[in-house]
Design a protein around this motif. Sequence first.
Motif: not given
Length: 267
Positions: A92-99, A136-139, A141-146
């Motif tokens: 769920d968290a990954a899907e939220v970040l994608d949107s 939310l923003v930290q997660a 940005t971490e996803k983008i950098l990863n």
Amino acid sequence: MPGVPVGGRCRPPALARKSSPVSSSFPALPAGGGSAESEKSVVVPTGLVTRGVAIALTVSMRQGGHIREYFEALLCQCRRGGMEASAAMRTDAAEVLDSAIPLLAKNRAASMQVVAERAGISRATLVRLFPTRRHLVQAMTEKILNDCDRALSRAEADTAPVRQVLTAMATEYPPFAQLWNLVYARPDALGVPEVGTRADAIFDRTVEFFERGQSTDLLRKDMSATWLASTFCALAETAWELTLEGYMGARQASGFIPAMLLYGAAA
């Protein structure tokens, strides 16, 4: 009697929920001290797990049943359910970040309510995944950098032939677009200036690749490698936005970036 872990927490029997739409199979208590071979499966609502343990233990003690076997099976099922719930939450968290990423790229001030609406979930569910907007923003940005790190590693940016690396990076362009749009240029705009150091390191790695491209004569040397790396990220950002708006397909985007970088708009 200690509580049984439910959803990752140990909850005493008195506080157990009374019902649940989910059911789980547990071994039935053998009557009159029966053997393990006489066990069979029964369906017990997961929400009644702790209450079921209390009742089962009472009956078992009266009938001489196998308390240990029943209790261990019950605990095993609860733990399995907890792991499945954790996996579902991560999904769920990954899907939220994608949107959320394209939303915040357009509107950096978007509220948690707006993020939840875009993701198709309630604000309460969003807060369960990310307690605050900063989380939310930290997660994000971490996803983008990863994702950028993984794209550079998969492309073997430090060692593989330059044209091959450029093609691979263009194929995985979205993280570089998001890096340029959301993180690298103005990390403080999202309220997470601390990610700037890591964003700088990723961009520096991209610059090093373009320096290597210049040394092989594939890329022009009258412009700095920093300019070329910036141009790549800006082209990736343009392709990403055009794709999101439906003006360009994903396959077109991966071809557009190296073509414009290497040959420009000249006929």
